[in-house]
Structure formats: structure tokens, C-alpha cells
Write an enzyme that holds these catalytic residues in place. Structure first.
Site, short mmCIF file in Angstrom:
data_model
loop_
_atom_site.label_atom_id
_atom_site.label_comp_id
_atom_site.label_asym_id
_atom_site.label_seq_id
_atom_site.Cartn_x
_atom_site.Cartn_y
_atom_site.Cartn_z
N ASP A 202 0.91 -1.19 0.05
CA ASP A 202 -0.02 0.01 -0.08
C ASP A 202 1.01 1.26 0.00
O ASP A 202 0.47 2.27 -0.81
CB ASP A 202 -0.95 0.03 1.19
CG ASP A 202 -1.97 -0.81 1.06
OD1 ASP A 202 -1.98 -1.56 0.28
OD2 ASP A 202 -2.72 -1.09 2.12
N TYR B 199 2.32 2.17 -3.30
CA TYR B 199 0.98 2.57 -4.25
C TYR B 199 0.83 4.06 -3.85
O TYR B 199 0.82 4.72 -4.71
CB TYR B 199 -0.29 1.79 -3.84
CG TYR B 199 -1.33 2.19 -4.79
CD1 TYR B 199 -1.90 1.48 -6.02
CD2 TYR B 199 -2.34 3.03 -4.24
CE1 TYR B 199 -2.82 2.12 -6.64
CE2 TYR B 199 -3.54 3.44 -4.66
CZ TYR B 199 -3.70 2.98 -5.99
OH TYR B 199 -4.70 3.43 -6.76
N SER C 282 -35.12 -5.94 -19.55
CA SER C 282 -35.11 -6.78 -18.46
C SER C 282 -35.24 -8.26 -18.86
O SER C 282 -35.25 -8.54 -19.92
CB SER C 282 -36.45 -6.29 -17.49
OG SER C 282 -37.54 -6.14 -18.32
N GLU D 25 -24.91 -17.27 -15.36
CA GLU D 25 -24.02 -16.45 -14.50
C GLU D 25 -24.96 -15.98 -13.28
O GLU D 25 -26.26 -16.11 -13.12
CB GLU D 25 -23.52 -15.52 -15.21
CG GLU D 25 -24.42 -14.59 -16.06
CD GLU D 25 -23.82 -13.79 -17.25
OE1 GLU D 25 -23.70 -12.55 -16.52
OE2 GLU D 25 -23.05 -14.24 -17.82
N LYS E 119 -27.53 -13.89 -10.94
CA LYS E 119 -28.35 -12.47 -11.26
C LYS E 119 -28.01 -11.72 -9.95
O LYS E 119 -28.48 -11.96 -9.07
CB LYS E 119 -29.64 -13.02 -11.57
CG LYS E 119 -30.63 -11.65 -11.84
CD LYS E 119 -31.91 -11.95 -12.18
CE LYS E 119 -32.82 -10.78 -12.71
NZ LYS E 119 -32.98 -9.97 -11.94
S1 IVH Z 1 -28.04 -9.54 -18.75
C1 IVH Z 1 -30.92 -8.25 -21.82
N1 IVH Z 1 -26.75 -10.62 -16.60
O1 IVH Z 1 -31.40 -8.19 -14.04
C2 IVH Z 1 -30.38 -8.90 -20.62
N2 IVH Z 1 -28.53 -8.93 -16.20
O2 IVH Z 1 -34.27 -8.11 -14.96
C3 IVH Z 1 -30.23 -8.26 -19.42
N3 IVH Z 1 -29.06 -8.36 -13.86
O3 IVH Z 1 -31.63 -4.82 -15.19
C4 IVH Z 1 -28.99 -8.07 -18.81
N4 IVH Z 1 -27.38 -9.78 -13.14
O4 IVH Z 1 -29.23 -5.45 -14.66
C5 IVH Z 1 -27.84 -9.86 -17.04
N5 IVH Z 1 -25.75 -11.63 -14.84
C6 IVH Z 1 -26.78 -10.66 -15.40
C7 IVH Z 1 -27.48 -9.91 -14.54
C8 IVH Z 1 -28.41 -9.08 -14.98
C9 IVH Z 1 -28.49 -8.91 -12.84
C10 IVH Z 1 -30.13 -7.61 -13.91
C11 IVH Z 1 -29.85 -6.52 -15.16
C12 IVH Z 1 -31.29 -6.22 -15.62
C13 IVH Z 1 -32.09 -6.96 -14.88
C14 IVH Z 1 -33.12 -7.66 -15.62
#
Ligand code: IVH
Length: 673
Positions: free
Chosen positions: A34, A37, A83, A115, A117
Site C-alpha cells: 500500500d 502505491y 429486463s 451466471e 443474477k
Molecule cells: S443480462 C438483456 N446478466 O437484471 C439482458 N442482467 O431483470 C439483461 N442483472 O436490469 C442483462 N445480473 O441489470 C444480465 N448476470 C446478469 C445480471 C443481470 C443482474 C439485472 C440487469 C437487468 C435485470 C433484468
């Protein structure tokens, strides 16, 4: 140095710093200390101070310092931010696959990328020729808010992309989720509760609230993080697959979750889902499902999108962590610092695999705001390792038999007065000998900066209180040798050592003693000021609110807390017993001894002649003040070895800088009267 040389030097420093940031924040594998840095940052900062015309928006020095905004401006997304459709069980995911297959050709082989969410706030960042130019919230998907200056404060967001391994596109719109860790969320809410500020309902709201601050300084003080997961418009780079996109942006320095998997069948998808559900509890961040995406981008475009969501992806949600149940009773618990916390006792309910029968209601303000009553049906939420909490009341289920609840004004454990200090959300028990508080109080009392009772560690304190031998700090001085040596794992020698340490602690200065009492809002410095002003315990005990307020540096919060503390007969009794046990106060220094009165000192770097604590004591015992940050009000900064940014700041502000030796000479000087 010539202009060109300076420019090269600046560029070289920026590149080094960006590289270290990447190693530290993205790879979690720092290559330098640190201190090293900080040295590079200081060098860059100094050069930029001298040549402000060379400052660029992507310089690592530019993360903080932007002025507060009056309002956020609107930003239209080039490509709408969509979404995701949700699926809640395997059959819904199978239906998703059936839909895909209908839209693809018979020879298409579908590969998925799965991945987490992330349960955070969706944002879009634009990089032009690798430089972060604009960042925005999702808004309604078409138009969001410009939060560029707030996003710049997030350390995991690079201000400039790396182009070493893979060349960067002319324009990259990249999307991700800003998150707040569960641990930091808990900490932030605790601080807000103390300060009487409204609490955030969950980490996502904390992330959203932190990003939507008009003053970027507030955002900078919040530990936000980001995970990138998708794109908007890209000019000057073509990807074949989503997986390749994720791998490539990592090389550009953008943070992507390592929890991702390529799956070639739904069987593999479901097994990764099970793994994520398992891991969910131990992850530092909240995730509320798994996103399944078609990997091949050509297939993605053939499958297409609907108005608001793509057909090529779905969110496979995790079991809910909110459930409905009924409140049977509301109890009041007493915490370590005497805080009375209302707790809802509920009909047991299984929330995401864990049986829950209690939930915190935080404080009276929260109860009033949510209008929670005994008998109410409520929505209860459990998240990460955060204590379950009541989210809201289902008013439609009220029968009229529900009972309102008011936190008592006496402590349910010891019966002493429980008081709400103005400006605070919490009600606190004022009794120094309340068993629920005693352990914490005694640990503080015995600590090095208070009575300094050597050998009286946490374990021993717990044993003493649990066995009932000690109910207040005064009891420590009345235990017999037999009682000490009768304790678990206490050899005769250790018992003798503790008794000696207690004897030694009886000679104490008044300031330390006042600090040791553990009065809220009375820290070491305030305690010393009080001792200097009142000279003895009797005067202090009798002090009125107004008199306390008349003392320089004693504010209304401390004054009120002191008055309440000395109004409590149990506290007076403890103090009297301590004095009867033989506590003797050293003579309070006269004004002439207070050579450093009104002067503020900051120590920085590694000290060699004293420990940090000793040095600070030398200052405070002479009436001065030791502070941890340099400001215009600082009188002296004492620099040890490898002093960092504080020394630089002192120089900038024109504060006197002393070496340790110079400081030593200064304090050894006799007062000139
Ligand atoms: S892909 C078109 N990947 O979930 C596809 N979204 O309900 C949308 N989110 O507002 C983006 N984790 O911000 C994607 N691994 C992930 C995500 C993700 C969270 C959010 C995204 C979007 C919402 C959709």
C-alpha cells in the site's frame, strides 16, 4: 524536466497505478505494498498540481473531487436496457428451451452461459477509445440518469481500459450491476441507526441510494462494487459469443464474476443452479437467481427480443427469501451498549430453507413508520447473514384486535431508566450495572487506554460476569484472592498478577477514570477536558447541562449524555464504591502544565521514538489534541518513517511539519512561566 519528459513521467505513473489497481481490485493479487502505491499516487498528484494543464479525466487522481450537482441530467441509451423474463422451476426453464429450439434451425446446437443474477442497480458505462466518458442508471430502460461522477468513485471501475493483450474498441457500451456487500450494508445501517437516519431496507436499496447522491463525496464514502454482464452498442470490435465477451472485457480491466459456467445441456444448467443456491449464503453479495443466456451471438440475434426482454435469456430465480407470517408478540432486547431493540416474535416460518421466528424491528421510528402492531400479518425478509426483518404489514389482514407497541422507558433487564437521546433513533438503558451491558463496560473499563488493568482479558471478564461475581466495574476491586484463584484456568500466579494489576490501576488520573466509566459520547479527549475543567469527581458529578456546554469542545450530545449518566443513582453508587476501594486521582495538571493547550497534532508514518499511543498521550496530557486527519486547523504534523498522504496534505496546507526529534524537544521544553 522538459514538457515531453514530464508528460512521459505522468503517463508512466498513470499506467503503473492503473496496473496496480487492476491487480488489486480485479485480480485480487496486488504486486506492491500500500505504501508503494501511495507513493506513486502522491508523485502523480504532485506533478498534476504543478502542471494542472496535464490533468486528464481518466487520471487515477480524478476519482473524487467533483462538485455536487444540482440535479442529474437525462441520458438516452443508444440501445434500450432490457429486463429479463423469470422462471421459477425446472419446467419453466424447459419451456424456455422449447421456445428457443422453435426459433432456431434443426442443426443448431445450443450452448448456454450461466451466471449469477446480481441483486443490485443496473448501470451502463460508455468507454470511448478506452476512456470512461459517461455512465448512467437504467432508468425506464430508454432514458436513465447521468451518474458519471458517482461511478468514477467506484474503485473497481477502470477510468481507462487496458489494451495490452486485446486492442480496445472505438466505442464500448458496457452494462453491469452495482452492488453493496452484505457486510458493508449491515455496517452502514448500524451507523445510520446510531445517527437516527432512516435505514436502507436491503443492500440493493443501499447501492441505489448511494449512487443517486448529488454529492459524489457521499458516494465515494460508500463501499460500492460492480459486476459487468452485458453490452449496449459496440463500435470497432466483434464478438462471436457471450463467453468470449466476458473473457475479453476482463482483459480490458472490467470486473466480471468468476461464478460463470458454459453448459451444453439443461442437466448441466440445473446442476450449476444447485451449486449457486448452495453458495448463495456464503457469497459477500446478494444474488437472487441465475441468468441463463444463449452463448452464440449469431444464435442470439436469430432468436431475437420482445419489447422489454430478450427471448435468448431467462432469469432462473432462487426461492424467495420473503415470507408472510403473524407477529405473536414484540419483545425488547438489551444490546451490549444498552440499546433497547424491539424484536418481533412470530409464528415460525421457513424462509429459503431456514426457520425464522424472530425479526428485528430496529427501533421505535421504524415501528411507527411501518405501523407494526402485535397480531399483525407481516412480510418478513431474510438476506445473507443479515438478521431477519419485518418488511411491511399486510393491512388487509387486520382484524382490529392488533395492539400498538411502545418501547418501554425502563430497561427490561434491570429496571433503570431507558432514555432516547435527542437526534438518536435508539433508546438506551442508562444503568452502568445492567447485566446486559456489564461485560462490554468492564472490557472497556479494563482496556489499555482506560484503567489499563493488565491480564483482565475478554474471556476472563465474561467468566466473571457469567458467574455472578461481578456486576459492575467496582466489584473487581472487592474480589478476594480465593475468588480470583477459584476461577477456571486461573493459576495462583495469574490471580496474584491480576490483583497486583488492580492495585496498580488505583493510581490514575481523573481524565482516564472518566473515560473508563464508558459514558456515551465521552471519548478520551472529552474526558480529559472534563478532568482539566472540574479538577475532581464531585464537581463533575454536579455539573449542569449549561455548565458542561460552556466548556470548549464539549457539545450538546456529550453534555446531555453526561447529565443523564450522573442522574442515574446506580452509576453514582458504582463510582462511590470505586473510590471507596481506594482509587486515588493524581493531581490534575495546572494551566501552566498545559503547554500545548489549543494545539492540534497529527502523527503520520512509522514512529521510532514512541508508540503512536504514547505520542498522542504526550500531546493530550499537555492539553493538546491528537487528531487523525490533517486540515487547516492542524497546527503540527509529526512525520515518522514512510509518511504518506498526510504529510503531502500538510505541505499543501502550509501546516508546520516536525520530525520526531523536533517534537520531542518541543514537549520537553518547560513552560515559560
Ligand atoms: S443480462 C438483456 N446478466 O437484471 C439482458 N442482467 O431483470 C439483461 N442483472 O436490469 C442483462 N445480473 O441489470 C444480465 N448476470 C446478469 C445480471 C443481470 C443482474 C439485472 C440487469 C437487468 C435485470 C433484468
Amino acid at each position: 524536466m522538459h514538457d515531453k519528459e514530464i508528460n512521459n513521467k505522468i503517463n508512466d505513473l498513470r499506467e503503473k497505478i492503473n496496473n496496480h489497481n487492476y491487480r488489486y481490485y480485479i485480480l485480487d493479487d496486488p504486486q506492491v505494498s500500500d505504501a508503494e502505491y501511495d507513493r506513486l499516487m502522491r508523485e502523480l498528484q504532485n506533478l498534476e498540481n504543478r502542471f494542472p494543464e496535464l490533468i486528464t479525466s481518466d487520471s487515477p487522481t480524478q476519482r473524487v473531487g467533483a462538485k455536487p450537482l444540482a440535479a442529474f441530467e437525462s441520458i438516452e441509451h443508444t440501445v434500450p436496457m432490457l429486463s429479463l423474463d423469470n422462471g421459477f422451476d425446472q419446467s419453466e426453464i424447459r419451456e424456455f428451451e422449447t421456445r428457443l429450439n422453435k426459433l432456431l434451425l434443426p442443426l443448431d446446437v445450443v450452448e448456454y452461459v450461466c451466471e449469477p443474477k446480481f441483486d443490485g442497480l443496473a448501470v451502463e458505462l460508455v468507454y470511448e477509445n478506452g476512456i470512461f466518458s459517461v455512465g448512467s442508471t437504467r432508468g425506464d430502460g430508454q432514458v436513465g440518469e447521468n451518474i458519471t461522477q458517482n461511478l468514477k468513485t467506484i474503485k473497481t471501475i477502470p477510468l481507462r481500459l487496458f489494451d495490452k493483450e486485446v486492442s480496445i474498441p472505438e466505442k464500448l457500451e458496457v452494462r453491469g450491476e452495482v452492488v453493496f456487500s452484505n457486510k458493508d450494508f449491515k455496517k452502514l445501517n448500524q451507523q445510520r441507526e446510531q445517527a437516527g437516519e432512516p435505514l436502507f431496507a436491503n443492500p440493493r436499496n443501499a447501492a441505489a441510494g448511494s449512487l443517486r447522491q448529488l454529492d459524489p463525496k457521499i458516494t465515494a464514502s460508500r463501499p460500492l462494487d460492480i459486476f459487468f454482464h452485458s453490452t449496449g452498442q459496440i463500435i470497432g470490435y466483434e464478438f462471436d459469443s457471450h463467453w468470449q465477451f466476458l473473457e475479453t472485457i476482463t482483459k480490458w480491466g472490467l470486473k466480471v464474476s468468476p461464478l460463470r459456467r458454459k453448459c451444453t445441456s439443461l442437466k448441466e444448467v440445473f446442476s450449476f443452479y444447485d451449486e449457486l443456491v448452495e453458495q448463495r449464503e456464503s457469497l459477500p453479495y446478494e444474488i437472487d437467481g441465475m441468468v441463463i443466456k444463449v452463448n452464440n451471438l449469431d444464435q442470439q440475434s436469430r432468436i431475437g427480443i420482445k419489447t422489454r426482454s430478450p427471448r435468448w435469456a431467462i432469469a432462473y430465480k432462487f426461492p424467495a427469501r420473503q415470507e408472510t407470517t403473524q407477529i405473536i408478540d414484540i419483545l425488547t432486547q438489551v444490546g451490549r451498549t444498552g440499546t433497547l431493540t424491539p424484536v418481533a416474535v412470530m409464528k415460525p416460518v421457513n424462509i429459503g430453507g431456514v426457520e425464522v421466528s424472530r425479526a428485528t424491528l430496529h427501533n421505535q421510528d421504524e415501528i411507527d413508520k411501518k405501523d407494526v402492531r402485535i397480531g399483525d400479518w407481516v412480510v418478513v425478509q431474510r438476506a445473507g447473514d443479515v438478521i431477519p426483518e419485518v418488511v411491511k404489514v399486510i393491512e388487509s389482514r387486520r382484524t382490529g384486535n392488533e395492539k400498538k407497541f411502545q418501547i418501554p422507558n425502563t430497561c427490561p433487564v434491570c429496571g433503570a431508566h431507558a432514555i432516547r437521546i435527542e437526534g438518536e433513533a435508539a433508546v438506551r438503558c442508562q444503568n452502568l450495572s445492567c447485566p446486559a451491558q456489564v461485560k462490554q463496560q468492564i472490557k472497556h473499563f479494563a482496556s489499555r487506554t482506560a484503567m489499563d488493568i493488565e491480564g483482565l482479558g475478554d474471556k476472563l471478564v465474561e467468566q466473571l460476569v457469567d458467574s455472578g461475581l461481578v456486576k459492575s466495574s467496582a466489584d473487581l476491586y472487592y474480589l478476594t484472592t480465593e475468588q480470583w484463584s477459584g476461577l477456571e484456568r486461573m493459576a495462583d500466579k495469574s490471580a496474584k498478577n491480576i490483583i497486583d494489576a488492580l492495585e496498580k490501576s488505583k493510581h490514575i488520573n481523573l481524565g482516564r477514570f472518566v473515560f473508563a466509566l464508558g459514558i456515551r459520547f465521552v471519548g478520551e479527549h472529552a474526558a480529559r477536558l472534563l478532568a482539566n475543567y472540574f479538577k475532581n469527581m464531585n464537581n463533575l458529578k454536579k455539573a449542569s447541562y449549561d455548565e458542561l456546554l460552556s466548556i470548549h469542545e464539549i457539545g450538546p450530545q456529550s453534555a446531555q449524555s453526561l447529565v443523564q449518566f450522573f442522574d442515574e443513582p446506580k452509576n453514582i453508587k458504582t463510582i462511590d464504591r470505586l473510590i471507596q476501594a481506594g482509587i486515588q486521582f493524581e493531581k490534575v495538571k495546572t494551566e501552566a502544565d498545559q503547554v500545548l493547550s489549543g494545539k492540534t497534532f497529527v502523527f503520520t508514518g512509522a514512529l521510532e521514538l514512541f508508540t503512536r499511543h504514547e505520542a498522542e498521550e504526550l500531546v493530550t496530557s499537555r492539553g493538546g489534541r491528537a487528531s487523525s486527519s490533517v486540515s487547516k486547523k492542524t497546527n503540527f504534523v509529526i512525520v515518522g518513517k514512510d509518511a504518506g498522504s498526510k504529510a503531502v496534505k500538510a505541505k499543501e496546507l502550509g501546516v508546520t511539519i516536525l520530525s520526531e526529534t523536533e517534537f520531542k524537544e518541543m514537549i520537553e521544553k518547560k513552560p515559560n512561566r
